[in-house]
Write a protein that holds these residues in place. Structure first.
Motif, mmCIF file in Angstrom:
data_model
loop_
_atom_site.group_PDB
_atom_site.id
_atom_site.type_symbol
_atom_site.label_atom_id
_atom_site.label_comp_id
_atom_site.label_asym_id
_atom_site.label_seq_id
_atom_site.Cartn_x
_atom_site.Cartn_y
_atom_site.Cartn_z
ATOM 1 N N THR A 168 -66.808 -21.801 -25.695
ATOM 2 C CA THR A 168 -66.588 -20.442 -25.478
ATOM 3 C C THR A 168 -64.532 -20.793 -25.914
ATOM 4 O O THR A 168 -64.422 -21.536 -25.634
ATOM 5 C CB THR A 168 -66.678 -19.510 -24.163
ATOM 6 N N THR A 169 -64.259 -20.543 -26.994
ATOM 7 C CA THR A 169 -63.120 -20.335 -27.474
ATOM 8 C C THR A 169 -62.502 -18.540 -27.076
ATOM 9 O O THR A 169 -62.841 -17.848 -28.113
ATOM 10 C CB THR A 169 -61.851 -20.828 -28.117
ATOM 11 N N ALA A 170 -60.923 -18.935 -27.867
ATOM 12 C CA ALA A 170 -60.652 -17.504 -27.327
ATOM 13 C C ALA A 170 -59.231 -17.512 -27.591
ATOM 14 O O ALA A 170 -57.825 -18.512 -27.064
ATOM 15 C CB ALA A 170 -60.458 -16.297 -26.400
ATOM 16 N N SER A 171 -58.416 -16.475 -28.564
ATOM 17 C CA SER A 171 -56.919 -16.295 -28.657
ATOM 18 C C SER A 171 -55.418 -16.642 -28.263
ATOM 19 O O SER A 171 -55.871 -15.250 -27.082
ATOM 20 C CB SER A 171 -56.359 -15.995 -29.946
ATOM 21 N N THR A 172 -54.740 -17.283 -26.960
ATOM 22 C CA THR A 172 -54.319 -16.712 -26.701
ATOM 23 C C THR A 172 -52.682 -17.004 -26.638
ATOM 24 O O THR A 172 -52.096 -17.509 -27.985
ATOM 25 C CB THR A 172 -53.539 -17.700 -25.059
ATOM 26 N N ASP A 173 -51.332 -16.397 -26.100
ATOM 27 C CA ASP A 173 -49.939 -16.793 -27.153
ATOM 28 C C ASP A 173 -49.624 -18.048 -26.890
ATOM 29 O O ASP A 173 -48.711 -18.599 -27.732
ATOM 30 C CB ASP A 173 -48.792 -16.017 -26.094
ATOM 31 N N ALA A 229 -54.459 -11.071 -20.385
ATOM 32 C CA ALA A 229 -55.042 -10.141 -19.875
ATOM 33 C C ALA A 229 -57.080 -9.793 -19.562
ATOM 34 O O ALA A 229 -57.593 -10.147 -20.438
ATOM 35 C CB ALA A 229 -54.240 -8.840 -20.422
ATOM 36 N N GLY A 230 -57.145 -8.912 -19.245
ATOM 37 C CA GLY A 230 -58.738 -8.142 -19.186
ATOM 38 C C GLY A 230 -59.181 -10.110 -19.377
ATOM 39 O O GLY A 230 -58.855 -10.656 -17.763
ATOM 40 N N ASP A 231 -60.156 -9.872 -19.582
ATOM 41 C CA ASP A 231 -61.634 -10.861 -19.721
ATOM 42 C C ASP A 231 -60.902 -12.303 -19.733
ATOM 43 O O ASP A 231 -60.825 -13.540 -19.068
ATOM 44 C CB ASP A 231 -62.173 -11.414 -20.372
ATOM 45 N N ARG A 232 -59.262 -12.099 -20.565
ATOM 46 C CA ARG A 232 -58.712 -13.667 -20.976
ATOM 47 C C ARG A 232 -58.320 -14.319 -19.764
ATOM 48 O O ARG A 232 -58.049 -15.454 -18.373
ATOM 49 C CB ARG A 232 -57.885 -13.650 -21.501
ATOM 50 N N ALA A 233 -57.368 -13.004 -18.729
ATOM 51 C CA ALA A 233 -56.565 -13.931 -17.353
ATOM 52 C C ALA A 233 -57.913 -14.161 -16.068
ATOM 53 O O ALA A 233 -58.188 -15.326 -15.370
ATOM 54 C CB ALA A 233 -56.011 -11.856 -16.931
ATOM 55 N N ARG A 234 -59.215 -13.630 -16.406
ATOM 56 C CA ARG A 234 -60.234 -13.786 -15.655
ATOM 57 C C ARG A 234 -60.414 -15.263 -15.505
ATOM 58 O O ARG A 234 -60.593 -15.731 -15.213
ATOM 59 C CB ARG A 234 -61.103 -12.547 -15.496
ATOM 60 N N GLU A 235 -60.374 -15.204 -16.703
ATOM 61 C CA GLU A 235 -61.380 -17.148 -17.467
ATOM 62 C C GLU A 235 -60.396 -17.666 -16.869
ATOM 63 O O GLU A 235 -60.284 -19.048 -16.149
ATOM 64 C CB GLU A 235 -61.487 -17.038 -19.078
ATOM 65 N N GLY A 236 -58.740 -17.763 -16.772
ATOM 66 C CA GLY A 236 -57.498 -18.415 -16.690
ATOM 67 C C GLY A 236 -57.474 -18.641 -15.089
ATOM 68 O O GLY A 236 -57.473 -19.758 -14.798
ATOM 69 N N ILE A 237 -57.737 -17.626 -14.592
ATOM 70 C CA ILE A 237 -57.617 -17.259 -12.916
ATOM 71 C C ILE A 237 -59.089 -18.751 -12.509
ATOM 72 O O ILE A 237 -58.814 -19.906 -11.147
ATOM 73 C CB ILE A 237 -57.738 -16.040 -12.342
#
Length: 331
Positions: A168-173, A229-237
């Motif tokens: 699982t990967t995704a783009s962040t700032d 935000a959203g799923d990315r924020a929950r992943e970060g938490i």
């Protein structure tokens, strides 16, 4: 050139076994810090190489757990391709002297506290994934994990590539291809020495079994800086919660290991391995039967000084841990 001390800010100095500047190549990092653990693994000891640092600091690059199918596909292969190459070269040389060996691998992802088998990610839809259990000796045992036999270095790197595609990967700032999970790639080695066995079937030969974990932790991150935000924020938490639990384990182990001989021993602190699946997975690597290297990756940018300092403090606590390393006896 490598040094032993790093300074963050004006006066915060930390000493480690190795410190490498941004100009140092992958080969030197491997030769000076990782190769000794690979050699111990080949002698029958367990080992762990653990990459830690903020998101975008170069952990996956340093480990070499990206999408390349072979070491030849990348200009500067990381830790895993170099280690696999050396393992095979060593074993093939010893094979002519009577060594018989077999190797198999597994690749796990820990995403939002769920274990996923990256070599069989679509197994049993809706069913239970891999689970962690404890045997009667207190060792962590993984149940429901697929282990693949491998016969060449390219077999290993092909499976590494296959697992990386499923990760699982995704783009962040802060990182366009940020890993949103922790990943553990494990190589298991069984060795048998024919010279110590009278002529007869191989099944009766004693064997030595060892394993080496290559751990690519998801980057620690501040939600405000990543813009998640959203799923990315929950992943970060979830990522930060797992790393916090790991930090608590490191602090507990480091405080008990850091006592001087003349000091009166304090009560053994509770080590909260059960606070996270990540810490349970790494229980043998932290305070157990393994030689462990933490590869702490930091950014050279001044704007990341705060995150770099946190990473260095984390690694500094880990350096105090004393594991109980012992060689597997032939069985």
């Amino acid at each position: 050139m490598s040094f032993s001390t790093i300074v963050i800010g004006a006066d915060r100095a930390f000493t480690f076994d190795h410190v490498f500047s941004p100009e140092v190549g992958q080969e030197q990092v491997y030769e000076e810090s990782v190769k000794p653990l690979v050699q111990q693994f080949l002698q029958g000891y367990n080992a762990t190489i653990l990459a830690y640092g903020q998101t975008g600091s170069g952990k996956t690059f340093s480990m070499g757990t990206g999408l390349a199918r072979s070491a030849a596909e990348v200009e500067s292969p990381g830790v895993v391709p170099r280690a696999i190459g050396e393992i095979w070269e060593n074993l093939k040389q010893r094979e002519s002297s009577g060594l018989k060996f077999s190797i198999d691998v597994s690749f796990l992802e820990l995403y939002n506290e769920d274990l996923i088998d990256l070599l069989n990610p679509r197994a049993a839809p809706g069913g239970r994934g891999p689970t962690i259990r404890e045997d009667n000796r207190g060792n962590m045992v993984l149940v429901g994990v697929e282990r693949r036999d491998v016969y060449t270095p390219d077999d290993v790197l092909e499976l590494l590539h296959q697992g990386a595609l499923s990760r699982t990967t995704a783009s962040t700032d802060m990182n366009h291809t940020s890993s949103r999970s922790h990943a553990i790639f494990t190589v298991y080695l069984r060795q048998q020495d024919r010279r110590r066995q009278p002529a007869g079937p191989d099944e009766g030969m004693p064997s030595i079994v060892s394993k080496i974990h290559f751990v690519d932790l998801a980057g620690s991150e501040r939600i405000k800086r990543t813009g998640a935000a959203g799923d990315r924020a929950r992943e970060g938490i979830s990522i930060n919660a797992g790393l916090l639990a790991l930090g608590n384990v490191i602090s507990a182990l480091g405080s008990s290991s850091g006592e001087k001989p003349q000091q009166t021993p304090r009560r053994t602190p509770h080590v909260p391995y059960r606070d996270s699946k990540l810490t349970r997975l790494l229980q043998d690597s932290l305070g157990g039967n393994s030689q462990t290297l933490m590869l702490a990756c930091i950014s050279p940018s001044n704007k990341n000084n705060s995150e770099s300092l946190n990473t260095i403090r984390y690694a500094n606590r880990a350096r105090n841990i004393r594991n109980k390393l012992c060689r597997a006896e032939p069985a």
